[in-house]
Write an enzyme that holds these catalytic residues in place. Structure first.
Site, PDB file in Angstrom:
ATOM      1  N   HIS A 137       0.784  -1.208   0.040  1.00  0.00           N
ATOM      2  CA  HIS A 137       0.048  -0.014   0.012  1.00  0.00           C
ATOM      3  C   HIS A 137       0.719   1.167   0.044  1.00  0.00           C
ATOM      4  O   HIS A 137       1.785   1.336   0.573  1.00  0.00           O
ATOM      5  CB  HIS A 137      -0.883  -0.016   1.218  1.00  0.00           C
ATOM      6  CG  HIS A 137      -2.187   0.938   1.078  1.00  0.00           C
ATOM      7  ND1 HIS A 137      -2.167   2.459   1.545  1.00  0.00           N
ATOM      8  CD2 HIS A 137      -3.425   0.607   0.533  1.00  0.00           C
ATOM      9  CE1 HIS A 137      -3.182   2.738   0.851  1.00  0.00           C
ATOM     10  NE2 HIS A 137      -4.012   1.715   0.738  1.00  0.00           N
ATOM     11  N   ASP A 163      -8.107  -5.126  -0.219  1.00  0.00           N
ATOM     12  CA  ASP A 163      -8.457  -6.208  -1.384  1.00  0.00           C
ATOM     13  C   ASP A 163      -8.078  -7.522  -1.131  1.00  0.00           C
ATOM     14  O   ASP A 163      -8.712  -8.370  -1.779  1.00  0.00           O
ATOM     15  CB  ASP A 163      -7.798  -5.631  -2.585  1.00  0.00           C
ATOM     16  CG  ASP A 163      -8.380  -4.001  -2.976  1.00  0.00           C
ATOM     17  OD1 ASP A 163      -7.658  -3.202  -3.159  1.00  0.00           O
ATOM     18  OD2 ASP A 163      -9.525  -4.114  -2.968  1.00  0.00           O
TER      19      ASP A 163
HETATM   20  C1  SDX Z   1      -6.236   0.250  -2.850  1.00  0.00           C
HETATM   21  O1  SDX Z   1      -4.386   4.547  -2.132  1.00  0.00           O
HETATM   22  C2  SDX Z   1      -5.286   4.145  -1.537  1.00  0.00           C
HETATM   23  O2  SDX Z   1      -5.705   4.299  -0.401  1.00  0.00           O
HETATM   24  C3  SDX Z   1      -5.822   2.814  -2.335  1.00  0.00           C
HETATM   25  C4  SDX Z   1      -6.894   1.814  -1.545  1.00  0.00           C
HETATM   26  C5  SDX Z   1      -8.234   2.749  -1.171  1.00  0.00           C
HETATM   27  O3  SDX Z   1      -8.800   2.470  -0.466  1.00  0.00           O
HETATM   28  O4  SDX Z   1      -8.517   3.696  -1.792  1.00  0.00           O
HETATM   29  O5  SDX Z   1      -6.559   1.430  -0.147  1.00  0.00           O
HETATM   30  C6  SDX Z   1      -7.257   0.656  -2.423  1.00  0.00           C
HETATM   31  O6  SDX Z   1      -6.009   0.358  -4.104  1.00  0.00           O
HETATM   32  C7  SDX Z   1      -5.283  -0.900  -2.090  1.00  0.00           C
HETATM   33  C8  SDX Z   1      -4.327  -1.278  -3.034  1.00  0.00           C
HETATM   34  C9  SDX Z   1      -4.619  -2.497  -3.920  1.00  0.00           C
HETATM   35  N1  SDX Z   1      -3.531  -2.974  -4.723  1.00  0.00           N
HETATM   36  C10 SDX Z   1      -3.125  -4.107  -5.010  1.00  0.00           C
HETATM   37  O7  SDX Z   1      -3.235  -5.090  -4.186  1.00  0.00           O
HETATM   38  C11 SDX Z   1      -1.832  -4.449  -5.930  1.00  0.00           C
HETATM   39  C12 SDX Z   1      -0.651  -5.022  -5.347  1.00  0.00           C
HETATM   40  N2  SDX Z   1       0.054  -3.790  -4.713  1.00  0.00           N
HETATM   41  C13 SDX Z   1       0.962  -2.960  -5.522  1.00  0.00           C
HETATM   42  O8  SDX Z   1       0.722  -2.941  -6.867  1.00  0.00           O
HETATM   43  C14 SDX Z   1       1.556  -1.808  -4.661  1.00  0.00           C
HETATM   44  O9  SDX Z   1       1.753  -2.465  -3.464  1.00  0.00           O
HETATM   45  C15 SDX Z   1       0.758  -0.735  -4.541  1.00  0.00           C
HETATM   46  C16 SDX Z   1       0.239  -0.177  -6.009  1.00  0.00           C
HETATM   47  C17 SDX Z   1      -0.403  -0.751  -3.758  1.00  0.00           C
HETATM   48  C18 SDX Z   1       1.475   0.687  -4.081  1.00  0.00           C
HETATM   49  O10 SDX Z   1       2.620   0.981  -5.072  1.00  0.00           O
HETATM   50  P1  SDX Z   1       3.753   2.006  -4.374  1.00  0.00           P
HETATM   51  O11 SDX Z   1       3.190   2.500  -3.248  1.00  0.00           O
HETATM   52  O12 SDX Z   1       3.954   2.638  -5.749  1.00  0.00           O
HETATM   53  O13 SDX Z   1       4.874   0.908  -3.984  1.00  0.00           O
HETATM   54  P2  SDX Z   1       5.901   0.490  -5.019  1.00  0.00           P
HETATM   55  O14 SDX Z   1       5.323  -0.085  -6.171  1.00  0.00           O
HETATM   56  O15 SDX Z   1       6.959   1.614  -5.016  1.00  0.00           O
HETATM   57  O16 SDX Z   1       6.496  -0.539  -3.998  1.00  0.00           O
HETATM   58  C19 SDX Z   1       7.614  -0.515  -3.315  1.00  0.00           C
HETATM   59  C20 SDX Z   1       8.491  -1.760  -3.384  1.00  0.00           C
HETATM   60  C21 SDX Z   1       8.966  -2.098  -4.632  1.00  0.00           C
HETATM   61  O17 SDX Z   1      10.171  -2.943  -4.588  1.00  0.00           O
HETATM   62  P3  SDX Z   1      11.420  -2.248  -4.814  1.00  0.00           P
HETATM   63  O18 SDX Z   1      11.595  -1.521  -6.087  1.00  0.00           O
HETATM   64  O19 SDX Z   1      11.905  -1.066  -3.566  1.00  0.00           O
HETATM   65  O20 SDX Z   1      12.482  -3.139  -4.738  1.00  0.00           O
HETATM   66  O21 SDX Z   1       7.519  -2.996  -2.669  1.00  0.00           O
HETATM   67  C22 SDX Z   1       7.343  -3.853  -3.847  1.00  0.00           C
HETATM   68  C23 SDX Z   1       7.791  -3.015  -5.167  1.00  0.00           C
HETATM   69  O22 SDX Z   1       8.139  -3.855  -6.181  1.00  0.00           O
HETATM   70  N3  SDX Z   1       6.021  -4.298  -3.971  1.00  0.00           N
HETATM   71  C24 SDX Z   1       5.464  -5.330  -4.257  1.00  0.00           C
HETATM   72  C25 SDX Z   1       4.157  -5.127  -4.130  1.00  0.00           C
HETATM   73  N4  SDX Z   1       3.751  -4.154  -3.719  1.00  0.00           N
HETATM   74  C26 SDX Z   1       5.111  -3.466  -3.670  1.00  0.00           C
HETATM   75  N5  SDX Z   1       6.453  -6.456  -4.567  1.00  0.00           N
HETATM   76  C27 SDX Z   1       5.440  -7.649  -4.955  1.00  0.00           C
HETATM   77  N6  SDX Z   1       4.152  -7.514  -4.802  1.00  0.00           N
HETATM   78  C28 SDX Z   1       3.453  -6.575  -4.395  1.00  0.00           C
HETATM   79  N7  SDX Z   1       2.072  -6.440  -4.140  1.00  0.00           N
END
Ligand code: SDX
Length: 431
Positions: free
Chosen positions: A308, A366
């Site tokens: 998140h 989710d």
């Molecule tokens: C919702 O914003 C809100 O409030 C949203 C929400 C709401 O109520 O409105 O809460 C609802 O959208 C919840 C999120 C649902 N999405 C998912 O579950 C999809 C999977 N999650 C990821 O796509 C991700 O965690 C996000 C999109 C939710 C957040 O992305 P960020 O903040 O841009 O984080 P990032 O991509 O920069 O990740 C930081 C690190 C990265 O690794 P490094 O580059 O540091 O090595 O964490 C890793 C990412 O690769 N990472 C994950 C991951 N999420 C982040 N690696 C594997 N699986 C994951 N799910």
């Protein structure tokens, strides 16, 4: 230097720029950079808005480190335990919990706005049967301004209130009609004797040939899940609604833009993606393989329902829904659901994995919600529609707050330009 300012020193010129600080009631204060370009000659660069406050708001507060969520100051745990969805909707729209009389009046208003214009039936029939319900939602909600001309003067507070009531009231009817179209069954009209979620279940699952009885367990479970999805400060879809609204677009068009943004798998589309992911993993024995894929930078696979932007702790909503899963699945006699067992094991293994621990990746709202929707007989392509129904309350509340904010103006971000510098046109015979 004032005590409520910060000073930025430009090390390239030695020039100092003093910026005012805006104090919060909870969470970080904000540095007002509105005049920074004029005074310092720089843009502030923050493409994912990691450190940018786009507005001031009194609606919802998140503490990502502590995993806290408050609606108008009330902790989500207390609202989940003691409130109900339309009471929370009143809280978000009007700023406080309603009296019994106010709630009865509000429920009546919402109930009596739940029908949709009969002409819309043709719109639904224009979609092919395999249209994703979110595609239908975006189209039908966006078309509502074609019917409700009497509530689109956004400068009129009464118009804004009527439009908000209409959106909250009609989303279940439009959602159910989208579902019915996808399964080739006739649309079911709202039943004013039912609750908000009871009505949705009836419109989705009743058929003309027999009496439908709303399962109180399903009705209550949906009401609770909807409370948890109402609002979440300036997430992607809410920010989209605010940006669309800042141009003066009508409220229905703004809500349609929010639905479109919510659909993405990185946002509200994740609940549907979680079920596909669990289905693909299939068995506990495959968990390690998929965790390796999630950690592999060359693999686009991510653990859906994990991570998140704000929460670097357990999403408080996920904690509540996880507990709900146990209770609802047991009450529905589905607590032996292998998908739930797989989700629990996946969470347990991921939370013990250094990659997830180091990046503070926890289950979000989710991760478990789809398991409950599935247990209630709701198909996966309707999961994000469920999210949209509940989040409409947050979207309309944020939209109303934005329009009433004297500081608000059209949202128009700038950019860090990295394209070609000026060059002259070359005639085609000289290229
Ligand atoms: C919702 O914003 C809100 O409030 C949203 C929400 C709401 O109520 O409105 O809460 C609802 O959208 C919840 C999120 C649902 N999405 C998912 O579950 C999809 C999977 N999650 C990821 O796509 C991700 O965690 C996000 C999109 C939710 C957040 O992305 P960020 O903040 O841009 O984080 P990032 O991509 O920069 O990740 C930081 C690190 C990265 O690794 P490094 O580059 O540091 O090595 O964490 C890793 C990412 O690769 N990472 C994950 C991951 N999420 C982040 N690696 C594997 N699986 C994951 N799910």
């Amino acid at each position: 230097m004032g005590k409520d300012t910060i000073t930025i020193t430009d090390n390239r010129t030695g020039r100092q720029t003093e910026l005012p600080v805006r104090e919060s009631t909870l969470g970080p204060d904000a540095v007002d950079i509105g005049l920074f370009l004029k005074e310092a000659g720089y843009f502030m660069y923050d493409p994912g808005f990691l450190s940018t406050a786009s507005c001031q708001s009194a609606l919802t507060y998140l503490d990502g480190a502590e995993g806290q969520l408050f609606y108008r100051g009330y902790p989500i745990e207390q609202l989940a335990e003691q409130s109900n969805f339309t009471e929370v909707a009143h809280l978000m729209l009007y700023g406080d919990l309603p009296t019994a009389t106010q709630l009865t009046k509000f429920n009546n208003i919402i109930t009596h706005h739940s029908m949709i214009n009969e002409a819309l039936k043709g719109f639904f029939h224009g979609f092919y049967h395999d249209a994703h319900p979110m595609a239908i939602m975006v189209g039908v909600v966006g078309s509502l301004s074609a019917f409700y001309h009497d509530s689109t003067d956004i400068s009129d507070p009464r118009h804004r209130e009527i439009a908000a009531h209409r959106m909250i009231a009609k989303m279940p009817s439009i959602a159910a009609a989208s579902y019915k179209h996808s399964i080739g069954e006739p649309q079911v009209y709202p039943d004013n004797s039912l609750s908000y979620t009871g009505n949705l279940l009836n419109m989705m699952f009743s058929v003309p040939c027999e009496k439908y009885y709303v399962d109180p367990i399903a009705e209550k479970a949906l009401d609770l899940i909807f409370i948890l999805h109402v609002d979440h400060e300036q997430n992607a879809s809410t920010s989209t609604v605010r940006l669309a609204g800042s141009s003066g677009a009508n409220p229905f068009a703004c809500m349609a833009s929010g639905i479109a943004a919510l659909w993405g798998p990185a946002h509200g589309g994740a609940n549907e993606a979680v079920l596909s992911m669990l289905d693909e993993i299939g068995d506990v024995s495959n968990i390690d393989k998929y965790l390796a894929k999630a950690k592999d930078k060359n693999d686009p696979f991510r653990l859906m329902g994990f991570g998140h932007r704000v929460y670097k702790n357990y999403d408080p909503r996920a904690r509540i829904i996880r507990e709900m899963c146990h209770q609802v699945l047991a009450k529905l006699g589905k607590d032996d659901d292998p998908m739930f067992e797989l989700a629990l094991r996946l969470e347990e293994i991921a939370l013990a994995d250094e990659y997830f621990i180091q990046r503070k990746l926890y289950p979000n709202v989710d991760f478990y919600s789809g398991l409950i929707y599935r247990a209630l007989g709701i198909p996966a392509n309707m999961f994000t529609v469920m999210f949209a129904i509940a989040r409409t309350v947050g979207w309309v509340a944020q939209w109303m707050e934005m329009i009433s904010d004297e500081e608000q103006r059209i949202g128009r971000p700038r950019q860090l330009y990295v394209g070609p510098t000026q060059r002259d046109y070359v005639p085609i015979d000289q290229r």
